[in-house]
Write an enzyme that holds these catalytic residues in place. Structure first.
Site, short mmCIF file in Angstrom:
data_model
loop_
_atom_site.label_atom_id
_atom_site.label_comp_id
_atom_site.label_asym_id
_atom_site.label_seq_id
_atom_site.Cartn_x
_atom_site.Cartn_y
_atom_site.Cartn_z
N LYS A 135 2.52 -3.25 7.38
CA LYS A 135 2.69 -3.48 5.94
C LYS A 135 4.13 -3.14 5.53
CE LYS A 135 0.11 -4.55 3.17
NZ LYS A 135 -0.30 -5.89 2.66
N TYR A 166 -1.20 -0.29 11.26
CA TYR A 166 -1.45 -0.97 9.98
C TYR A 166 -0.30 -0.71 9.00
CZ TYR A 166 -3.14 -1.44 5.15
OH TYR A 166 -3.24 -1.74 3.82
N THR A 217 0.82 -1.20 0.00
CA THR A 217 0.00 0.00 0.00
C THR A 217 0.86 1.26 0.00
OG1 THR A 217 -1.39 1.31 1.49
CG2 THR A 217 -0.14 -0.45 2.51
N ASP A 218 0.30 2.34 -0.53
CA ASP A 218 1.02 3.63 -0.49
C ASP A 218 1.17 4.14 0.95
OD1 ASP A 218 -1.65 4.33 -0.01
OD2 ASP A 218 -1.74 5.87 -1.57
#
Ligand code: NAD
Ligand code: TYD
Length: 350
Positions: free
Chosen positions: A164, A160, A135-136
């Protein structure tokens, strides 16, 4: 015939990917593994249930024995790892499970794939690849200008995004240390069918339809860069086929919007289409999210130059398709927010 091991394929993006791939390719074998947390729903995959090239196995990506069995019994060519705990608000409440799945789960998949694909020291069966769907959010938050490129330093803020980023770093370490064949993709916010109604767009659609208040965190001016989910699936497919060893690819369609703009757009459509009593009066400003990233914006130049990827669906079209899908599938939302996960959903979000 290539064999794909897709993890988290009963979730939002994973199920869209499974459907996309089985529609696009006749000659692939796809094994979907998912532990079916609150976010996983086999209803998403009804149309491929009996597909001869598709298998579902309920398992956890941390389960070394089960994953090993799958490698033992299948000649897996690609691992595409979607499985994750994915919601920032939940990560603020309970970070541990994010580390367990997003870091330890990733590590377990890497270890098992490496074991079964190894043919010599730092040598692997040809054509094998591990794809980490990231994810960005690992890049942190932008100011008013600039974009995330693949060389933007990782600066995650939420549990989160930290989990990641940690998963991504483990994947990078396997590429750097063992020359393990990998790609990492980092996409902006997705929207579309089958997204769990804890995320902004389906939550707002659902609450509008139920005439419930629409919680806007902080001043509503945080910016996200939205991409229709099918465009993400298309990009991942291109990375699997043509991504260069060890490379990271950012994915985004230059569609930045403030949250309040998104919310007002949805209200306008539903007001015109469904019920004139769905109005901006439902908007309720609430306490800001802790550590709330201000702005995300992807620079997609690399994937567009290297692989020829461009998005097909403009936001104006995608948001209408999405709203229509939720209108036509109200039972889906009711089912996924009831039953054994009802309390989990209700306690966190109401
Ligand atoms: P989701 O929460 O909708 O789905 C996650 C799926 O993973 C669920 O089906 C869940 O049951 C499964 N899962 C969770 N823990 C598991 C475990 N330990 N073992 C096996 N399965 C498990 O998430 P999503 O929005 O579809 O996101 C998928 C991936 O894409 C994630 O890795 C996420 O970080 C990434 N991503 C999401 C977005 C977005 O906007 N949603 C954007 C960029 C990247
Ligand atoms: P979300 O869909 O949770 O995605 P992410 O945090 O991963 O980007 O949230 C998108 C944006 O919307 C984010 O800035 C937080 C905000 N938001 C609200 O204002 N209200 C809500 O009820 C939710 C779920 C999100």
């Amino acid at each position: 015939m290539k064999t794909y091991l897709v993890t988290g394929g009963a979730g939002f993006i994973g199920s869209n990917f499974v459907l996309y791939m089985l529609k696009k390719y006749d000659a692939i074998k796809l094994i979907n593994i998912d532990s079916l947390t609150y976010a996983g729903n086999l209803e998403n995959l009804k149309e491929v249930e009996g597909h001869p090239n598709y298998t579902f196995v309920q398992t956890d990506i941390r389960d070394e024995k089960k994953i090993s069995e799958l490698f033992e019994n299948n000649d897996i060519d690609y691992v595409v790892n979607f499985a994750a705990e994915s919601h920032v608000d939940r990560s603020i409440e309970n970070p541990s499970v994010f580390v367990e799945t997003n870091v330890n789960g990733t590590l377990n998949l890497l270890n098992v794939a490496k074991k079964y694909w190894t043919i010599g020291e730092d040598q692997y069966k040809p054509g094998k690849k591990y794809i980490q769907v990231s994810t960005d959010e690992v890049y942190g938050s932008l100011g008013d200008t600039g974009y995330f490129t693949e060389s933007t330093p990782l600066d995650p803020h939420s549990p989160y995004s930290a989990s990641k980023a940690s998963g991504d770093l483990m994947v990078k370490a396997y590429a750097d240390t063992y020359k393990f064949p990998v790609n990492i993709t980092r996409c902006s916010n997705n929207y579309g069918p089958y997204q769990f109604p804890e995320k902004l767009i389906p939550l707002v659609i659902n609450n509008c339809l139920n005439k419930e208040s629409l919680p806007v965190y902080g001043d509503g001016l945080n910016i996200r860069d939205w991409l229709y989910v099918e465009d993400h699936c298309k990009a991942i497919d291109m990375v699997i086929n043509d991504g260069k060893q060890g490379e990271v690819y950012n994915i985004g369609g230059h569609n930045e919007r403030t949250n309040i703009d998104i919310i007002k757009t949805i209200i306008k459509h539903l007001n015109e289409k469904v019920d004139a009593s769905i109005t901006e009066d439902l908007i309720t400003y609430v306490k800001d999210r802790k550590g709330h990233d201000r702005r995300y914006g992807i620079d997609p130049q690399k994937i567009s130059d290297a692989l020829g990827w461009l998005p097909d669906t403009a936001f104006e079209e995608g948001i209408i398709k999405t709203i229509d899908w939720y209108l036509e599938n109200r039972e889906w939302t009711q089912n996924i927010t009831s039953g054994e996960y009802k309390d989990y959903y209700t306690n966190m979000y109401k």
